[in-house]
Scaffold this motif. Structure first.
Motif, PDB file in Angstrom:
ATOM      1  N   ARG A 125       0.850  -1.194   0.000  1.00 22.14           N
ATOM      2  CA  ARG A 125       0.000   0.000   0.000  1.00 22.14           C
ATOM      3  C   ARG A 125       0.883   1.240   0.000  1.00 22.14           C
ATOM      4  N   ALA A 126       0.637   2.129  -0.940  1.00 19.93           N
ATOM      5  CA  ALA A 126       1.409   3.360  -1.028  1.00 19.93           C
ATOM      6  C   ALA A 126       1.011   4.336   0.072  1.00 19.93           C
ATOM      7  N   PRO A 127       1.968   5.027   0.687  1.00 20.79           N
ATOM      8  CA  PRO A 127       1.626   6.072   1.647  1.00 20.79           C
ATOM      9  C   PRO A 127       0.690   7.100   1.008  1.00 20.79           C
ATOM     10  N   SER A 128      -0.348   7.453   1.727  1.00 22.30           N
ATOM     11  CA  SER A 128      -1.317   8.465   1.280  1.00 22.30           C
ATOM     12  C   SER A 128      -1.980   8.104  -0.043  1.00 22.30           C
ATOM     13  N   PHE A 129      -2.127   6.804  -0.318  1.00 24.88           N
ATOM     14  CA  PHE A 129      -2.794   6.354  -1.553  1.00 24.88           C
ATOM     15  C   PHE A 129      -2.248   7.116  -2.766  1.00 24.88           C
ATOM     16  N   SER A 130      -0.924   7.171  -2.848  1.00 27.19           N
ATOM     17  CA  SER A 130      -0.275   8.111  -3.772  1.00 27.19           C
ATOM     18  C   SER A 130       0.102   7.503  -5.123  1.00 27.19           C
ATOM     19  N   ILE A 131      -0.703   6.584  -5.622  1.00 22.74           N
ATOM     20  CA  ILE A 131      -0.541   6.119  -7.001  1.00 22.74           C
ATOM     21  C   ILE A 131      -1.749   6.593  -7.793  1.00 22.74           C
ATOM     22  N   GLY A 132      -1.481   7.217  -8.931  1.00 17.00           N
ATOM     23  CA  GLY A 132      -2.560   7.746  -9.762  1.00 17.00           C
ATOM     24  C   GLY A 132      -2.102   7.887 -11.199  1.00 17.00           C
ATOM     25  N   LYS A 133      -2.807   8.707 -11.943  1.00 15.83           N
ATOM     26  CA  LYS A 133      -2.520   8.846 -13.373  1.00 15.83           C
ATOM     27  C   LYS A 133      -1.123   9.388 -13.642  1.00 15.83           C
TER      28      LYS A 133
END
Length: 283
Positions: A125-133
């Motif tokens: 799990r990436a810190p701060s849900f930091s995977i995106g476009k």
């Protein structure tokens, strides 16, 4: 007393200390972490005892920095029958790292945790849900590092993170890794965040229970909850120079959190991500 749900949901803990959080990153540099009073070991053990009381199993997304300093905690989590997964090593947002730095970070954490448990570590799990476009390359790096699944996206609109137009159900990425997004509930034309964290502390428990129950009844995909060890610690040191908004988000209702988690454990059935999502991973 409410009848406990018969459906299994995924219980997750992001194992980091209060001084690791993104809200305080401008106030506390990583170089200062070793000088801060550490509370994560005690708080995580407290969660472990609480989970045992309710026969709940969970996935603990371990920060490598914590695991390196408290290897006994990692072994304790594993020995109590929970899943040990990775939260990266340095709690750096994926958006703040280059592809090379990210690969090094997630590989370092995975290798460390596997050495400590003697078992494969398949989740991240990436810190701060930091995977995106802007950094979809992160999925290829996770695949290269040997992970099977990620739980790093939250399909909501948020000032710090969010992938509102991405899938809301688990899906196999073209890179060959499963992404298990945090759950949302569509109401009044919006996608409401119902996965835990600050929203769980802020809202009254009866409302959260109602929203989760609606999700479980309406959806044919698993529900997932997340929390942090520092959230059950109202006595943690305060960071007075942090922005007011950050302090509110971090400190709101800390004194009520442990009891609310106890209610959640009583009202729903909880297992690890690896167990709850196995039907997807095997397909």
């Amino acid at each position: 007393m409410n009848k406990r749900s018969s459906v299994f949901s995924a219980l997750t803990v992001d194992v980091e200390d209060y001084f690791h959080v993104a809200a305080f990153e401008r106030n506390i540099a990583p170089a200062d972490w070793d000088n801060m009073p550490v509370r994560v070991e005690h708080n995580t053990n407290q969660l472990l005892d609480l989970f045992d009381t309710h026969q709940a199993k969970a996935t603990f997304f371990m920060l490598g920095w914590v695991a390196e300093r408290f290897p006994g905690l990692v072994r304790e989590i594993h020995q109590r029958g929970h899943e040990v997964a990775s939260h990266g090593y340095n709690h750096s947002k994926a958006t703040s790292q280059s592809p090379e730095e990210f690969l090094h970070d997630v590989s370092r954490a995975k290798n460390l945790l596997e050495e400590q448990t003697g078992n494969p570590v398949t989740g991240y799990r990436a810190p701060s849900f930091s995977i995106g476009k802007q950094n979809e390359w992160a999925f290829a790096a996770l695949k290269q590092a040997g992970y099977q699944y990620s739980s790093s996206t939250y399909p909501v609109i948020h000032d710090l993170y969010g992938t509102p137009d991405w899938p809301q159900q688990p899906y196999l990425r073209e890179e060959g890794i499963w992404e298990c997004p945090m759950p949302v509930l569509s109401m009044l034309g919006r996608q409401l965040p119902i996965a835990g964290g600050g929203y769980f502390r802020l809202l009254p428990y009866w409302l959260t229970r109602r929203l989760i129950s609606r999700y479980v009844e309406q959806k044919d995909i698993p529900y997932m909850f997340y929390c942090h060890p520092w959230e059950i610690d109202p006595e943690q040191p305060r960071i007075p120079d942090a922005p007011l908004k950050s302090r509110f988000r971090h400190y709101v209702n800390l004194s009520r959190m442990e009891a609310k988690i106890g209610c959640l454990l009583q009202d729903f059935n909880w297992r690890s991500v690896n167990e709850v999502y196995q039907p997807y991973f095997k397909s």
